[in-house]
Structures are given as C-alpha cells and as structure tokens.
Scaffold this active site. Structure first.
Site, PDB file in Angstrom:
ATOM      1  N   SER A  11      21.329 -23.796  38.160  1.00  0.00           N
ATOM      2  CA  SER A  11      20.609 -25.017  38.533  1.00  0.00           C
ATOM      3  C   SER A  11      21.520 -26.024  39.231  1.00  0.00           C
ATOM      4  O   SER A  11      22.738 -26.015  39.048  1.00  0.00           O
ATOM      5  CB  SER A  11      20.001 -25.667  37.286  1.00  0.00           C
TER       6      SER A  11
HETATM    7  N1  SAH Z   1      20.872 -22.084  32.844  1.00  0.00           N
HETATM    8  C1  SAH Z   1      21.185 -21.148  33.902  1.00  0.00           C
HETATM    9  C2  SAH Z   1      20.048 -21.081  34.882  1.00  0.00           C
HETATM   10  C3  SAH Z   1      19.495 -19.733  34.900  1.00  0.00           C
HETATM   11  S1  SAH Z   1      18.041 -19.474  35.872  1.00  0.00           S
HETATM   12  C4  SAH Z   1      22.502 -21.468  34.544  1.00  0.00           C
HETATM   13  O1  SAH Z   1      23.076 -22.526  34.263  1.00  0.00           O
HETATM   14  O2  SAH Z   1      23.015 -20.646  35.308  1.00  0.00           O
HETATM   15  C5  SAH Z   1      16.924 -18.981  34.589  1.00  0.00           C
HETATM   16  C6  SAH Z   1      17.289 -17.725  33.848  1.00  0.00           C
HETATM   17  O3  SAH Z   1      16.205 -17.465  32.935  1.00  0.00           O
HETATM   18  C7  SAH Z   1      17.432 -16.470  34.699  1.00  0.00           C
HETATM   19  O4  SAH Z   1      18.706 -15.920  34.498  1.00  0.00           O
HETATM   20  C8  SAH Z   1      16.322 -15.546  34.172  1.00  0.00           C
HETATM   21  O5  SAH Z   1      16.684 -14.186  34.165  1.00  0.00           O
HETATM   22  C9  SAH Z   1      16.122 -16.077  32.776  1.00  0.00           C
HETATM   23  N2  SAH Z   1      14.828 -15.765  32.151  1.00  0.00           N
HETATM   24  C10 SAH Z   1      13.595 -15.705  32.695  1.00  0.00           C
HETATM   25  N3  SAH Z   1      12.666 -15.393  31.773  1.00  0.00           N
HETATM   26  C11 SAH Z   1      13.333 -15.241  30.585  1.00  0.00           C
HETATM   27  C12 SAH Z   1      12.946 -14.925  29.255  1.00  0.00           C
HETATM   28  N4  SAH Z   1      11.679 -14.678  28.900  1.00  0.00           N
HETATM   29  N5  SAH Z   1      13.898 -14.869  28.302  1.00  0.00           N
HETATM   30  C13 SAH Z   1      15.207 -15.094  28.603  1.00  0.00           C
HETATM   31  N6  SAH Z   1      15.631 -15.397  29.847  1.00  0.00           N
HETATM   32  C14 SAH Z   1      14.727 -15.483  30.824  1.00  0.00           C
END
Ligand code: SAH
Length: 222
Positions: free
Chosen positions: A70
């Site tokens: 993000s």
């Molecule tokens: N907080 C992260 C942002 C990641 S983007 C950072 O700082 O890099 C959101 C993430 O949520 C992705 O990696 C995606 O694979 C994950 N995601 C999506 N659905 C999910 C679920 N049901 N359970 C766990 N992770 C999930």
C-alpha cells in the site's frame, strides 16, 4: 564496500524522513508513536529491486502475483486509526510484503498476520525474521475466517477490499476493539473504522480508497 552500504543506508533513511515530512505530516498524521514506527521500518527492504527507486514514493507498488504494497499514507492512516497500545494483540489480514505487519509489530505486543498466497506469506515471514521481529506470527490461509485459536484480538486490520466486514472477524474482535478495513465494490471502496463497545457496533465511513480484493469464504469468490 562497507562504506557504500553506509552511504546507501543514509540515503534510504533520509528518503524515509522526507516521506514522513512531505506525505504524512501535511495530510494530518500526527500520532508520534505511529510516525516513529514508520521511521523504524526500512520500506526499501519490502519492495522488489525494480521498485527500489520508488520505495519511498507516494504510491502503492507491485509486489508480484497481482498484489501491491500500500501507499505509505494509506499505511499510516490505517495504523493511526487502530490506536494500538503496547499491550495490544493485533490481527492483520493480507500480509503481502510484510511492511504493514512490521509497523504493527513496532507498536503492538503481538501481531498475527494471515496471507492467502504462499509466496507472500513465506517471503514476508523470512524478511521479518531477518529484521528481528519476534512478536509476529504469520500463516498461510483464508484470513476471512480469522484465527480462532488466537482470538479475541484488540485490533484487526484488513489490508484487502472486502464486500462487507467478514462475520468471523467481527466475532473475533474483543470488546472495546477496533477494526479497520476497506469495504465496498470490487474496484472502489470506503475505508471503515468499526468499534465494538459493550456489545454494540459503531461504524464510521472515512474516505474512498482502492485496494486489491479480499478473496475467501467471507470475501470475494475470486
Ligand atoms: N499489507 C500489505 C498489503 C498487501 S495487499 C503490505 O504492506 O504489503 C493485500 C494482500 O491481501 C495480498 O497479498 C493478498 O494476497 C491478500 N489477501 C487477499 N485475500 C486474502 C484472504 N482471504 N486472506 C488472507 N490474505 C488475503
């Protein structure tokens, strides 16, 4: 070589300070603990080599497998909204690069983070271990089901876009707990702050945002 490493570390540390001064403070981030936590986490270690030059820029970045780290401001605002204390137990859904996880770990007592993509949960866990975080547990799985064995949680952060707040997560939120999540349509959402207090649930809708989808049993089907 050592000198070069020191110069690079200085360069990134000053890029991080500039990011705080130019992107976070002017937009209203003022919690000193949050700003210090952000200063303490080297964001460039959470992005791919291709994105090193943009590590501290005002944008979300691709981290592979269709996912993103993000934008710094979004990380800061969500962290500030959570009002994390030194004794807080925090659940994060969507570990991704682990950058947000590291910031939560700077502030909380314990952080539990769930990621559905193996590659990301494994890479993030390795990275956070190398950086010395000992209060973080990461697992691969469907975060919309929460982590019942470790519940209740004082704080819950969802870093992917949900069609609605998953019921299991509301159940695993402690009384007086705070949950922050983007909620809405597939391509545009609102950031929600949800507070549970005396059995009542208060919802505050903050501002529009765009996140990758939360995919799972209580999220999007795919
Ligand atoms: N907080 C992260 C942002 C990641 S983007 C950072 O700082 O890099 C959101 C993430 O949520 C992705 O990696 C995606 O694979 C994950 N995601 C999506 N659905 C999910 C679920 N049901 N359970 C766990 N992770 C999930």
């Amino acid at each position: 070589m050592e000198e070069l490493i020191l110069i690079l570390e200085d360069f990134y540390a000053s890029a991080c300070k500039d990011m705080i001064e130019a992107q976070l403070k002017p937009r209203g981030i003022k919690d000193v603990r949050v700003l210090e936590a952000i200063l303490g986490v080297p964001r460039h270690l959470f992005v791919s080599k291709d994105n090193l030059a943009r590590a501290y820029s005002d944008m979300a970045l691709d981290i592979g497998m269709g996912q993103t780290i993000s934008q710094p401001y979004m990380v800061a605002v969500m962290t500030e909204l959570l009002e994390i204390g030194e004794t807080s137990r925090v659940l994060e859904i969507g570990t991704g690069s682990g950058y947000q996880t590291a910031i939560l770990a700077e502030l909380a007592m314990e952080v539990y983070s769930i990621e559905r993509i193996d590659y990301h949960s494994e890479t993030a866990a390795k990275r956070l271990k190398e950086l010395g975080y000992e209060n973080v547990s990461i697992k691969t799985g469907d975060g919309t089901l929460g982590w019942p064995e470790k519940a209740p949680f004082d704080r819950i952060l969802i870093t992917a876009a949900a069609p609605d707040v998953p019921v299991p997560l509301m159940e695993q939120l402690a009384d007086d707990g705070i949950l922050v999540s983007p909620v809405g349509e597939r391509h545009t959402q609102q950031l929600w702050k949800v507070v549970k207090s005396g059995g009542k649930v208060l919802k505050e809708f903050l501002f529009p945002c765009v996140f990758v989808p939360l995919i799972g049993q209580h999220g999007w089907a795919r």
